[in-house]
Write a protein that holds these residues in place. Structure first.
Motif, PDB file in Angstrom:
ATOM      1  N   GLY A  65      27.348  45.639  14.779  1.00  0.00           N
ATOM      2  CA  GLY A  65      28.177  46.389  15.727  1.00  0.00           C
ATOM      3  C   GLY A  65      29.163  45.577  16.552  1.00  0.00           C
TER       4      GLY A  65
ATOM      5  N   TYR B  79      32.447  45.331  14.925  1.00  0.00           N
ATOM      6  CA  TYR B  79      33.284  46.543  14.937  1.00  0.00           C
ATOM      7  C   TYR B  79      34.029  46.618  16.275  1.00  0.00           C
TER       8      TYR B  79
ATOM      9  N   LEU C 172      37.877  59.413  13.400  1.00  0.00           N
ATOM     10  CA  LEU C 172      37.144  58.175  13.719  1.00  0.00           C
ATOM     11  C   LEU C 172      35.662  58.311  13.361  1.00  0.00           C
ATOM     12  N   LYS C 173      35.071  59.475  13.666  1.00  0.00           N
ATOM     13  CA  LYS C 173      33.639  59.654  13.368  1.00  0.00           C
ATOM     14  C   LYS C 173      33.372  59.517  11.873  1.00  0.00           C
TER      15      LYS C 173
ATOM     16  N   MET D  55      33.587  55.826  11.048  1.00  0.00           N
ATOM     17  CA  MET D  55      32.431  55.050  11.530  1.00  0.00           C
ATOM     18  C   MET D  55      31.187  55.335  10.691  1.00  0.00           C
TER      19      MET D  55
ATOM     20  N   VAL E 255      31.651  53.215   7.682  1.00  0.00           N
ATOM     21  CA  VAL E 255      31.451  51.802   8.044  1.00  0.00           C
ATOM     22  C   VAL E 255      29.951  51.498   8.113  1.00  0.00           C
ATOM     23  N   ALA E 256      29.233  52.325   8.864  1.00  0.00           N
ATOM     24  CA  ALA E 256      27.794  52.081   9.058  1.00  0.00           C
ATOM     25  C   ALA E 256      27.035  52.219   7.740  1.00  0.00           C
TER      26      ALA E 256
END
Ligand SMILES: NC(=O)c1ccc[n+]([C@@H]2O[C@H](COP(=O)([O-])OP(=O)(O)OC[C@H]3O[C@@H](n4cnc5c(N)ncnc54)[C@H](OP(=O)(O)O)[C@@H]3O)[C@@H](O)[C@H]2O)c1
Length: 268
Positions: free
Chosen positions: A174, A177, A248-249, A252, A255-256
């Motif tokens: 994290g 990021y 964005l959500k 993310m 990404v995660a």
């Protein structure tokens, strides 16, 4: 507790620095095995003993071996510490991906093993440290390890090891990021005509202030966001770019998930 850290790079040093500087761990009780001369020099500056190669248990007498090398080289490096665990030393691993059973295959399942996922703000006592222990790890050992980890920041015990891949994806990775977000905000400022220095200052300080406002968890981040957002104002215009279609959500979550999948790959 005599602690021998194996590998003292970015993450290991961040943790060790807080352990020693907080006074929780005496430099006299601390040894570090680190091949890089530069790495050994910065550890020596903290007052700890340094070794280029594993010391014999007679020479150091470790009670806790902290494995802080890359997961890809763990299988080559960890077996050198079997004689220490045979004499009762416990193991604390910070490596991403590798499950506790990997260490049990090397040291035996009677060896106390704790796996922790740290992050680099550990160096300044603002890390997130999430751990899980095997059945052989007793309460006294866990309490002592928690005392060390508490000098690094918040500490959470996981309910099951399967959570570790997601934890790695969120708090382990994290900070990167967040740093990239700061880079991106500063670059956006430059594109709007600000100098590089001013844009970098605005981005850094804004991230710091926002993180501090959100830190106590008393006010939901969504409410903090609403407090910035005047109806039909500038923030609403900016946020529309982030929030329309959950832009964005969605990113993310991708990404995660990529980080979590890589953690799983590293375990095999
Ligand atoms: N960085 C993070 O934010 C972070 C967060 C959570 C967990 N982790 C985990 O922490 C571990 C270390 O990552 P890192 O980012 O700190 O990597 P790093 O900076 O490369 O540190 C690893 C250190 O181990 C040393 N090393 C190599 N061979 C060794 C040996 N035989 N004996 C003792 N030390 C040896 C390396 O020395 P040389 O450079 O000379 O090879 C290096 O200084 C990884 O398992 C990673 O998954 C990292």
């Amino acid at each position: 507790m005599r602690v021998l850290m194996v590998g003292c790079g970015n993450m290991g040093f961040a943790m060790l620095k807080a352990w020693i500087e907080s006074g929780c761990l005496s430099p006299d009780e601390t040894g570090v095995v680190e091949p890089s001369e530069e790495g050994r020099a910065r550890v020596a500056a903290l007052g700890a003993s340094t070794f280029a190669d594993p010391p014999s248990p007679d020479d150091f007498g470790a009670e806790l071996i902290v494995l802080a090398v890359k997961p890809q080289v763990m299988a080559d490096i960890a077996p050198a510490y079997r004689s220490a665990t045979a004499r009762g030393a416990a193991v604390l691993s910070i490596a991403a991906g590798l499950p506790i059973r990997r260490y049990e295959e090397i040291y035996g399942d009677q060896t106390p093993i704790i796996r922790v996922m740290p992050n680099t703000p550990a160096a300044i006592g603002e890390g997130m440290m999430a751990y899980i222990a095997n059945d052989a790890a007793g309460g006294a050992l866990i309490a002592n390890v928690r005392k060390l980890l508490e000098t690094n920041g918040a500490v959470a015990e996981l309910e099951e090891e399967s959570q570790m891949d997601a934890v790695t994806a969120i708090s382990g990775s994290g900070p990167a990021y967040v740093f990239h977000f700061i880079e991106a905000l500063a670059e956006a400022g430059e594109k709007l005509g600000l100098s590089a220095d001013l844009a970098a200052l605005l981005a850094r300080q804004t991230a710091l202030g926002a993180a501090k406002l959100a830190a106590d968890g008393e006010t939901d981040p969504a409410e903090l966001r609403r407090q910035v957002t005047s109806p039909n104002g500038t923030t609403a215009a900016g946020l529309a770019m982030m929030m329309t279609d959950d832009r964005l959500k969605t990113m993310m979550a991708e990404v995660a998930d990529a980080a979590r999948r890589r953690s799983i790959e590293l375990s095999s």
